[in-house]
Design an enzyme around this catalytic site. Sequence first.
Site, PDB file in Angstrom:
ATOM      1  N   LYS A 111       0.851  -1.190   0.000  1.00 40.65           N
ATOM      2  CA  LYS A 111       0.000   0.000   0.000  1.00 40.65           C
ATOM      3  C   LYS A 111       0.874   1.223   0.000  1.00 40.65           C
ATOM      4  CE  LYS A 111      -4.517   0.827   0.346  1.00 40.65           C
ATOM      5  NZ  LYS A 111      -5.582  -0.139   0.041  1.00 40.65           N
TER       6      LYS A 111
HETATM    7  N1  GLU Z   1      -7.354   0.062  -3.179  1.00 43.56           N
HETATM    8  C1  GLU Z   1      -8.090  -1.140  -3.458  1.00 43.56           C
HETATM    9  C2  GLU Z   1      -8.092  -2.049  -2.247  1.00 43.56           C
HETATM   10  O1  GLU Z   1      -7.935  -1.604  -1.126  1.00 43.56           O
HETATM   11  C3  GLU Z   1      -7.614  -1.814  -4.732  1.00 43.56           C
HETATM   12  C4  GLU Z   1      -6.197  -2.292  -4.717  1.00 43.56           C
HETATM   13  C5  GLU Z   1      -5.716  -2.837  -6.072  1.00 43.56           C
HETATM   14  O2  GLU Z   1      -6.498  -2.962  -6.994  1.00 43.56           O
HETATM   15  O3  GLU Z   1      -4.536  -3.137  -6.128  1.00 43.56           O
HETATM   16  O4  GLU Z   1      -8.348  -3.215  -2.359  1.00 43.56           O
END
Ligand code: GLU
Length: 421
Positions: A111
Site C-alpha cells: 500500500k
Molecule cells: N485500493 C483497493 C483495495 O484496497 C484496490 C487495490 C488494487 O487494486 O490493487 O483493495
Amino acid sequence: MIDRSLYDEQKPLDMHNLQFDIAAQHLQVEPWILEKIKAPRREFSVRFPLRLDNGTIVHLSGYRVQHNTLRGPGKGGIRYHPQVDLDEVRALAGWMTWKCAVVDIPFGGAKGGVTCDPGAMSLAEKERLTRRYIWEISPIIGPEQDIPAPDVNTDPQVMAWVVDTYSVFKGHTCNSVVTGKPLSIGGSLGRLKATSQGCVYVMAEAAAATGLDLAGCRVVVQGLGNVGYHAAEILHDAGAVIVGLSNVQGGLYNPKGLDPRKVQAHFLATDDLLSYPEAQAISNQELLELPCEVLIPAALEGQIGLGNAQRIQARIIVEGANGPTSPFADDILYDRGIFVVPDILANAGGVTVSYFEWVQNLQKLFWTEEDVNKKLRDILVRSFKEVHDIARKEKINMRTAAYMLAIGRVAEAKRVRGIFP
Ligand code: GLU
C-alpha cells in the site's frame, strides 16, 4: 491468550495485528512463520517538495509499504488523505496481503499513501504531487515487483500520471506498472465498478446464506467515493431501496429511498450534500444505526466499534471500506446474529479485476466486460463459500475464517520457499 486491552480500536495497525492473532490461534502454523508473515517485509518513506499554484513550496511525506511478496508482486492502492501515516499504510498493506490470498490471486500485499489534503488541492497540484511521489518510489515499484492502484482520493487520472511518470523513469512506456488505469492506456473494462460489483456479488451470497430476501431490501451506504457510489447505483438499479447515503459532510435519510444519481448530481452542483431536498440530513453516526437490512460501510477505517456495535440494526454488513469494523465490534455483531462480510473478502473485487487488468496488459489482450464480470463473480462466489465453510465448521465469524484461509495460504508459501540463505 490474547490480551485485548493492549489493542486500541482507533488504530488500524492494532486492528490488523489483533485480527491476525485471533485467526492464528485457530491454526497450527509454526511460530517463526507467523512472526515472518505478520509484519511488513519492506517499508519505504519519502519526503518531497511540492510547488503550490501560488508559488509556495510545501514538503510532504509519502510511504510505500510492501507487506508481503511471497505469493507474487506487492499489490495495493495509493491513498491521498490527511490521516495517512506509516502505521496506517502498514495496516492497509497487510490487509492487501490477506485479501489477495483469500481470493487466491498471485499477489502479495502493499500500500502507498501521501499525507495531504486533496480537497484543498487543484488538479495541477495533484498532478505534480503524484508525479513527484511516483518518481520517489519508482525504484521499488514495477510490474513484477509492486503494482499500485487507486484507493481513497486517487482515480484513473492519477493512475495515468503514474504510468507516464514511471515510463519516463524507465525510458519506455510501461502500463503494467499500475492498475485502475483509463481504458485508453490499457485499463480493463469493469475495473472502475469492480469493487462495488464485488460487494454486490458477496452480498447476494450472504443473503442466501442467512435466508434474507433481497427483493426491495433497505440498504444504507456510507461513503460516496468510487466504491460507495457505484455500489449504491448498482443496487438502486437492481431494485433495492437506498434509504441512507453519506459523504464526509454527513448523511441523508429517506425511508422511501434515494436515487444515488440525483444525490450525486446535487452534490456535484452545490458541493453541499446535506442540502439535498428529498431527504433528512443526519450525522454519520446516525447513518450507521439506521433501520435497514444491509449496511455497506464504504468510507474509512474505524466506523463500527465498541461505541456503536450494539446499536447497528442491519442484518448484513458488507465492508466496502478497508478496516471499518473493529474486532471488538465483530464479537458483539456475531453474538447479535449480524452477518459481517469482512473487507478482505467483501471489497476484493477491486484487486481481483486489477489482477485481470495486469494479466491483459502482460498478454497484450483485451477482455469483454461480460468476461471480466463472469470471472470476477466466479472467484468471489468460490471464495465466499470457502470462507463460509470454515466459519461454520469452526463456529467463528467470517473475518476470522477469512484470515485463517489467507494466513494458511501465505504460510504455506513461506514453508515451501524456506528462508534465505
Ligand atoms: N485500493 C483497493 C483495495 O484496497 C484496490 C487495490 C488494487 O487494486 O490493487 O483493495
